[in-house]
Write an enzyme that holds these catalytic residues in place. Structure first.
Site, short mmCIF file in Angstrom:
data_model
loop_
_atom_site.label_atom_id
_atom_site.label_comp_id
_atom_site.label_asym_id
_atom_site.label_seq_id
_atom_site.Cartn_x
_atom_site.Cartn_y
_atom_site.Cartn_z
N ASN A 9 0.87 -1.18 0.00
CA ASN A 9 0.00 0.00 0.00
C ASN A 9 0.91 1.24 0.00
O ASN A 9 1.46 1.59 1.03
CB ASN A 9 -0.89 -0.04 1.25
CG ASN A 9 -1.74 1.21 1.40
OD1 ASN A 9 -1.82 2.03 0.49
ND2 ASN A 9 -2.37 1.35 2.57
N TRP A 10 1.02 1.84 -1.16
CA TRP A 10 1.93 2.99 -1.29
C TRP A 10 1.36 4.27 -0.68
O TRP A 10 2.04 5.27 -0.61
CB TRP A 10 2.26 3.24 -2.77
CG TRP A 10 3.20 2.26 -3.38
CD1 TRP A 10 3.80 1.18 -2.77
CD2 TRP A 10 3.70 2.26 -4.73
NE1 TRP A 10 4.62 0.52 -3.66
CE2 TRP A 10 4.58 1.17 -4.87
CE3 TRP A 10 3.48 3.09 -5.83
CZ2 TRP A 10 5.23 0.88 -6.06
CZ3 TRP A 10 4.13 2.80 -7.02
CH2 TRP A 10 5.00 1.71 -7.14
N GLU A 102 -7.02 4.83 7.69
CA GLU A 102 -6.80 6.25 7.39
C GLU A 102 -8.04 6.85 6.70
O GLU A 102 -8.33 8.04 6.87
CB GLU A 102 -5.54 6.42 6.52
CG GLU A 102 -4.29 6.21 7.37
CD GLU A 102 -3.09 5.66 6.64
OE1 GLU A 102 -3.05 5.70 5.40
OE2 GLU A 102 -2.17 5.16 7.33
N GLY A 179 2.14 2.44 10.73
CA GLY A 179 3.09 3.55 10.59
C GLY A 179 3.79 3.93 11.87
O GLY A 179 4.46 4.97 11.93
N SER A 219 3.05 -1.87 10.38
CA SER A 219 4.50 -1.96 10.60
C SER A 219 5.06 -3.35 10.28
O SER A 219 6.02 -3.79 10.93
CB SER A 219 4.88 -1.52 12.02
OG SER A 219 4.52 -0.16 12.20
N GLY A 240 2.66 -1.10 4.27
CA GLY A 240 2.76 0.31 3.91
C GLY A 240 4.21 0.72 3.68
O GLY A 240 4.80 0.43 2.64
N GLY A 241 4.81 1.34 4.69
CA GLY A 241 6.15 1.91 4.57
C GLY A 241 7.18 0.98 3.94
O GLY A 241 7.94 1.39 3.05
#
Ligand code: PGA
Length: 260
Positions: A9-10, A102, A179, A219, A240-241
């Site tokens: 997920n960018w 989000e 995150g 994370s 994500g990250g």
């Protein structure tokens, strides 16, 4: 046997000029294992709307799935700034992330909104990645199961018992882990994944429930993915990250080969 799915997920990151370098680095890092990976692991990238068409071009001929990060439930209409599932089918995308925390937190999406989106998505033969997960306050108040149950059942309210396992993916993403660098322990994640599978069994029966993939998100990174994937009910990750870095994402994909 559920095939591992690792979805990157960018979020609101990257632009067209980053794509060549990203996909080249990813391919290089996966190297000679690419065909084994294709059999055992589904790889998916979820970029921002503006990057969907360019990504579709870049991944042509590569075993990579494409997902959008959101969609509106209506086919078309006066919804300034929104993108419909019908429009996403033009790209085309394979999956659509729905109900990400989000979206719930910053854009006030409710369980009912998410349910409408899931209904429209399944009806249009796109696969939703339905995100659920509790906040830190909810976990501290011992409300994790209550919250996750409500999110899952409201979002799936419109789904018939005949739903097939390949038609949906669930992602358990504890909000306190997204995150933050704090990951749920393998046991904490497994406990909730097993609970979600139980809810799916009640609603769709055991056979379907055992075929539905439930991803962990929050994370997740190369250093902790192996332990998570070794849990019985964890079938992959919504990343994500760590997915922004092709080398790290490739290491996570390679870890998918080791799922027992
Ligand atoms: P993170 O994000 O891996 O950066 O925590 C996961 C997600 O929000 O899907």
């Amino acid at each position: 046997m559920r095939k591992v799915l690792l979805a990157g997920n960018w979020k609101m990151n990257k632009s067209v000029r980053d794509l060549d370098a990203y996909f080249d680095a990813l391919q290089q890092a996966l190297g000679s294992q690419a065909s084994t990976i294709a059999q055992k692991v589904d790889i998916c990238i979820a970029p921002a709307f503006t990057l969907l068409a360019p990504c579709r071009q870049k991944i042509a001929g590569r075993p990579i799935l494409l997902a959008a990060q959101n969609a509106h439930f209506a086919q078309d209409g006066a919804f300034t700034g929104e993108v419909s599932l019908k429009m996403l089918q033009d790209i085309p995308v394979d999956l659509v992330i729905l109900g990400h925390s989000e979206r719930r937190q910053y854009f006030n999406e409710t369980d009912e909104d998410v349910g409408k989106k899931v209904d429209a998505c399944v009806a249009q033969s796109l696969v939703p990645i339905l995100c659920v997960g509790e906040t830190l306050d909810e976990r501290k108040a011992n409300k994790t199961f209550e919250v996750v149950k409500r999110q899952v059942l409201v979002a799936l309210k419109g789904q018939a018992p005949s739903l097939q396992p390949h038609q949906i993916v669930i992602a358990y993403e504890p909000v306190w882990a997204i995150g933050t660098g704090v990951t749920a322990t393998d046991e904490q994640a497994q406990e909730v994944h097993a609970f979600i599978r139980g809810l799916l069994t009640e609603k769709f029966g055991q056979k379907t429930s055992e075929g539905i993939r439930i991803l962990y998100g929050g994370s997740a990174k190369a250093d902790n993915i192996v332990g998570l994937l070794n849990q019985k009910d964890i079938d992959g990750g919504l990343v994500g990250g760590a997915s922004l870095k092709p080398d790290e994402f490739a290491r996570m994909i390679l870890s998918g080969l080791r799922k027992v």
